[in-house]
Motif scaffolding. Structure first.
Motif, PDB file in Angstrom:
ATOM      1  N   ASN A  70       0.839  -1.192   0.000  1.00 14.30           N
ATOM      2  CA  ASN A  70       0.000   0.000   0.000  1.00 14.30           C
ATOM      3  C   ASN A  70       0.874   1.242   0.000  1.00 14.30           C
ATOM      4  OD1 ASN A  70       0.789  -0.563   2.720  1.00 14.30           O
ATOM      5  ND2 ASN A  70      -0.657   0.965   3.396  1.00 14.30           N
ATOM      6  N   GLU A  71       0.359   2.337  -0.556  1.00  9.40           N
ATOM      7  CA  GLU A  71       1.137   3.560  -0.645  1.00  9.40           C
ATOM      8  C   GLU A  71       1.232   4.282   0.690  1.00  9.40           C
ATOM      9  OE1 GLU A  71      -0.109   6.046  -3.847  1.00  9.40           O
ATOM     10  OE2 GLU A  71      -0.259   4.361  -5.228  1.00  9.40           O
ATOM     11  N   VAL A  72       0.165   4.236   1.483  1.00  4.02           N
ATOM     12  CA  VAL A  72       0.166   4.864   2.801  1.00  4.02           C
ATOM     13  C   VAL A  72       0.478   3.773   3.808  1.00  4.02           C
ATOM     14  CG1 VAL A  72      -1.188   6.157   4.481  1.00  4.02           C
ATOM     15  CG2 VAL A  72      -1.563   6.506   2.035  1.00  4.02           C
ATOM     16  N   LYS A  73       1.592   3.903   4.473  1.00 10.42           N
ATOM     17  CA  LYS A  73       2.048   2.832   5.359  1.00 10.42           C
ATOM     18  C   LYS A  73       1.540   3.038   6.784  1.00 10.42           C
ATOM     19  CE  LYS A  73       5.651   1.244   2.631  1.00 10.42           C
ATOM     20  NZ  LYS A  73       5.576  -0.038   2.092  1.00 10.42           N
ATOM     21  N   TYR A  74       0.605   2.220   7.179  1.00 10.50           N
ATOM     22  CA  TYR A  74       0.177   2.143   8.568  1.00 10.50           C
ATOM     23  C   TYR A  74       0.865   0.920   9.155  1.00 10.50           C
ATOM     24  CZ  TYR A  74      -3.676   5.251   7.301  1.00 10.50           C
ATOM     25  OH  TYR A  74      -4.434   6.300   6.860  1.00 10.50           O
ATOM     26  N   PRO A  75       1.657   1.062  10.193  1.00 11.37           N
ATOM     27  CA  PRO A  75       2.261  -0.117  10.805  1.00 11.37           C
ATOM     28  C   PRO A  75       1.235  -0.811  11.707  1.00 11.37           C
ATOM     29  CG  PRO A  75       2.925   1.836  11.997  1.00 11.37           C
ATOM     30  CD  PRO A  75       2.087   2.300  10.835  1.00 11.37           C
ATOM     31  N   PHE A  76       1.380  -2.106  11.880  1.00  5.30           N
ATOM     32  CA  PHE A  76       0.507  -2.859  12.778  1.00  5.30           C
ATOM     33  C   PHE A  76       1.373  -3.679  13.714  1.00  5.30           C
ATOM     34  CE2 PHE A  76      -1.980  -2.236   8.902  1.00  5.30           C
ATOM     35  CZ  PHE A  76      -3.077  -1.576   9.425  1.00  5.30           C
ATOM     36  N   VAL A  77       1.056  -3.646  14.996  1.00  2.00           N
ATOM     37  CA  VAL A  77       1.801  -4.407  15.981  1.00  2.00           C
ATOM     38  C   VAL A  77       0.819  -5.293  16.741  1.00  2.00           C
ATOM     39  CG1 VAL A  77       1.711  -2.501  17.661  1.00  2.00           C
ATOM     40  CG2 VAL A  77       3.445  -4.274  17.912  1.00  2.00           C
ATOM     41  N   PRO A  78       1.058  -6.623  16.738  1.00  6.39           N
ATOM     42  CA  PRO A  78       0.164  -7.508  17.485  1.00  6.39           C
ATOM     43  C   PRO A  78       0.323  -7.252  18.988  1.00  6.39           C
ATOM     44  CG  PRO A  78       1.956  -8.758  16.478  1.00  6.39           C
ATOM     45  CD  PRO A  78       2.110  -7.348  16.049  1.00  6.39           C
ATOM     46  N   LEU A  79      -0.803  -7.254  19.693  1.00  8.52           N
ATOM     47  CA  LEU A  79      -0.808  -7.013  21.133  1.00  8.52           C
ATOM     48  C   LEU A  79      -1.343  -8.253  21.839  1.00  8.52           C
ATOM     49  CD1 LEU A  79      -2.345  -3.424  20.943  1.00  8.52           C
ATOM     50  CD2 LEU A  79       0.075  -4.006  21.287  1.00  8.52           C
ATOM     51  N   GLY A  87      -5.543  -8.047  19.758  1.00  8.92           N
ATOM     52  CA  GLY A  87      -5.779  -7.070  18.701  1.00  8.92           C
ATOM     53  C   GLY A  87      -4.475  -6.592  18.106  1.00  8.92           C
ATOM     54  N   TYR A  88      -4.598  -5.687  17.158  1.00  7.37           N
ATOM     55  CA  TYR A  88      -3.443  -5.089  16.500  1.00  7.37           C
ATOM     56  C   TYR A  88      -3.473  -3.585  16.737  1.00  7.37           C
ATOM     57  CZ  TYR A  88      -2.714  -9.475  14.049  1.00  7.37           C
ATOM     58  OH  TYR A  88      -2.466 -10.778  13.765  1.00  7.37           O
ATOM     59  N   GLY A  89      -2.350  -3.049  17.168  1.00  9.60           N
ATOM     60  CA  GLY A  89      -2.246  -1.613  17.384  1.00  9.60           C
ATOM     61  C   GLY A  89      -1.638  -0.935  16.170  1.00  9.60           C
ATOM     62  N   SER A  90      -1.994   0.322  15.990  1.00 10.50           N
ATOM     63  CA  SER A  90      -1.420   1.129  14.925  1.00 10.50           C
ATOM     64  C   SER A  90      -1.422   2.581  15.368  1.00 10.50           C
ATOM     65  CB  SER A  90      -2.218   0.962  13.632  1.00 10.50           C
ATOM     66  OG  SER A  90      -1.533   1.562  12.553  1.00 10.50           O
ATOM     67  N   TRP A  91      -0.704   3.409  14.624  1.00 10.34           N
ATOM     68  CA  TRP A  91      -0.692   4.833  14.922  1.00 10.34           C
ATOM     69  C   TRP A  91      -0.665   5.624  13.636  1.00 10.34           C
ATOM     70  CZ3 TRP A  91       3.370   1.559  16.016  1.00 10.34           C
ATOM     71  CH2 TRP A  91       4.559   1.767  15.306  1.00 10.34           C
ATOM     72  N   VAL A  92      -1.108   6.864  13.746  1.00 18.74           N
ATOM     73  CA  VAL A  92      -1.182   7.758  12.599  1.00 18.74           C
ATOM     74  C   VAL A  92      -0.627   9.102  13.020  1.00 18.74           C
ATOM     75  CG1 VAL A  92      -2.709   8.921  10.972  1.00 18.74           C
ATOM     76  CG2 VAL A  92      -3.205   6.592  11.674  1.00 18.74           C
ATOM     77  N   ASN A  93       0.182   9.691  12.177  1.00 20.42           N
ATOM     78  CA  ASN A  93       0.730  11.025  12.389  1.00 20.42           C
ATOM     79  C   ASN A  93       0.028  11.962  11.428  1.00 20.42           C
ATOM     80  OD1 ASN A  93       3.492   9.051  12.053  1.00 20.42           O
ATOM     81  ND2 ASN A  93       2.993   9.880  14.055  1.00 20.42           N
ATOM     82  N   THR A  94      -0.758  12.891  11.940  1.00 15.94           N
ATOM     83  CA  THR A  94      -1.436  13.855  11.088  1.00 15.94           C
ATOM     84  C   THR A  94      -1.147  15.271  11.581  1.00 15.94           C
ATOM     85  OG1 THR A  94      -3.472  13.906  12.388  1.00 15.94           O
ATOM     86  CG2 THR A  94      -3.331  12.244  10.668  1.00 15.94           C
ATOM     87  N   ILE A  95      -1.459  16.231  10.751  1.00 16.93           N
ATOM     88  CA  ILE A  95      -1.309  17.647  11.085  1.00 16.93           C
ATOM     89  C   ILE A  95      -2.665  18.310  10.887  1.00 16.93           C
ATOM     90  CG2 ILE A  95      -0.210  19.836  10.465  1.00 16.93           C
ATOM     91  CD1 ILE A  95       1.766  17.857  11.595  1.00 16.93           C
ATOM     92  N   VAL A 106      -6.459   0.510  18.409  1.00 18.26           N
ATOM     93  CA  VAL A 106      -6.371  -0.946  18.498  1.00 18.26           C
ATOM     94  C   VAL A 106      -7.489  -1.515  17.639  1.00 18.26           C
ATOM     95  CG1 VAL A 106      -6.488  -2.953  20.004  1.00 18.26           C
ATOM     96  CG2 VAL A 106      -5.419  -0.846  20.829  1.00 18.26           C
ATOM     97  N   ILE A 107      -7.099  -2.369  16.701  1.00 20.25           N
ATOM     98  CA  ILE A 107      -8.042  -3.006  15.784  1.00 20.25           C
ATOM     99  C   ILE A 107      -8.228  -4.453  16.196  1.00 20.25           C
ATOM    100  CG2 ILE A 107      -8.399  -3.739  13.386  1.00 20.25           C
ATOM    101  CD1 ILE A 107      -6.682  -1.326  12.551  1.00 20.25           C
ATOM    102  N   GLY A 108      -9.466  -4.889  16.194  1.00 19.37           N
ATOM    103  CA  GLY A 108      -9.777  -6.280  16.498  1.00 19.37           C
ATOM    104  C   GLY A 108     -10.768  -6.801  15.473  1.00 19.37           C
ATOM    105  N   MET A 109     -11.018  -8.075  15.530  1.00 24.30           N
ATOM    106  CA  MET A 109     -11.982  -8.682  14.620  1.00 24.30           C
ATOM    107  C   MET A 109     -13.284  -8.912  15.374  1.00 24.30           C
ATOM    108  SD  MET A 109     -10.279  -8.682  11.875  1.00 24.30           S
ATOM    109  CE  MET A 109     -11.288  -9.627  10.735  1.00 24.30           C
ATOM    110  N   ALA A 110     -14.401  -8.656  14.693  1.00 26.56           N
ATOM    111  CA  ALA A 110     -15.733  -8.869  15.270  1.00 26.56           C
ATOM    112  C   ALA A 110     -16.590  -9.570  14.231  1.00 26.56           C
ATOM    113  CB  ALA A 110     -16.359  -7.538  15.664  1.00 26.56           C
TER     114      ALA A 110
END
Length: 191
Positions: A70-79, A87-95, A106-110
């Motif tokens: 993907n062009e926009v890289k969101y990292p995912f870290v399993p927790l 779940g999987y954690g991620s972060w975003v840097n915006t202005i 934190v993303i999870g499956m439902a």
């Protein structure tokens, strides 16, 4: 009024995408008003992972996964909690308005009760940089409005989520939707 809102949203999205960075020490270069600005979040990757561990009440994080397709890289870290994936954690840097507005999620499956299909949802999230003018953006009453957000969730731009923070709220919403899209299509659980 609607035209200015649309133009503002386009500007916010352009700035959000141009401001993403994933170095060990984050310095975001923003072009605005004809001059180059440097805004540093002062956070490292370890800072984000530690914040995610605390948010998810997890006791361990796995290896960070950077989607390559993907062009926009969101990292995912399993927790993990007690050895079980929660779940999987991620972060975003915006202005937003020349201020850093980093947030973690934190993303999870439902399971969808109607279709019984599994889908990615936002389990928890929080902005790390909500400014002093809007401390309510860090309160559970506000944060919980986004819990359960999935790609199928609709958005009503007429709703004033927090008075005076409409652009921030819209940006958070769209960034979370993008994060879910990348997770479902390119993340560690993608088939």
């Amino acid at each position: 009024m609607k035209k200015s809102l649309v133009i503002s949203m386009i500007l916010v999205l352009v700035l959000a995408f141009s401001g993403m960075a994933f170095a060990t020490a984050h310095t975001l270069n923003v072009v605005g008003g004809g001059e180059k600005q440097e805004i540093s979040t002062g956070r490292t990757i370890d800072d984000y992972v530690n914040s995610l561990l605390e948010l998810a009440d997890a006791d361990e994080a796995g290896d960070i996964f950077y989607p390559e397709r993907n062009e926009v890289k969101y990292p995912f870290v399993p927790l993990y909690k007690e050895g079980e994936l929660i779940g999987y954690g991620s972060w975003v840097n915006t202005i937003i308005y020349s201020h850093p507005e980093d947030f973690i999620a934190v993303i999870g499956m439902a399971n969808n009760s109607k279709t019984e299909e599994s889908m990615a949802v936002i389990k928890k999230w929080k902005p790390l940089d909500a400014n002093d003018h809007h401390p309510e953006m860090k309160q559970e009453e506000f944060l919980s409005r986004y819990y359960g957000l999935s790609l199928k969730s609709s958005f009503d731009p007429e709703v004033d989520i927090i008075s005076g923070s409409t652009i921030s709220c819209h940006t958070f919403y769209f960034e979370m939707k993008n994060m879910l899209l990348v997770f479902e299509n390119f993340g560690p659980e993608a088939e």
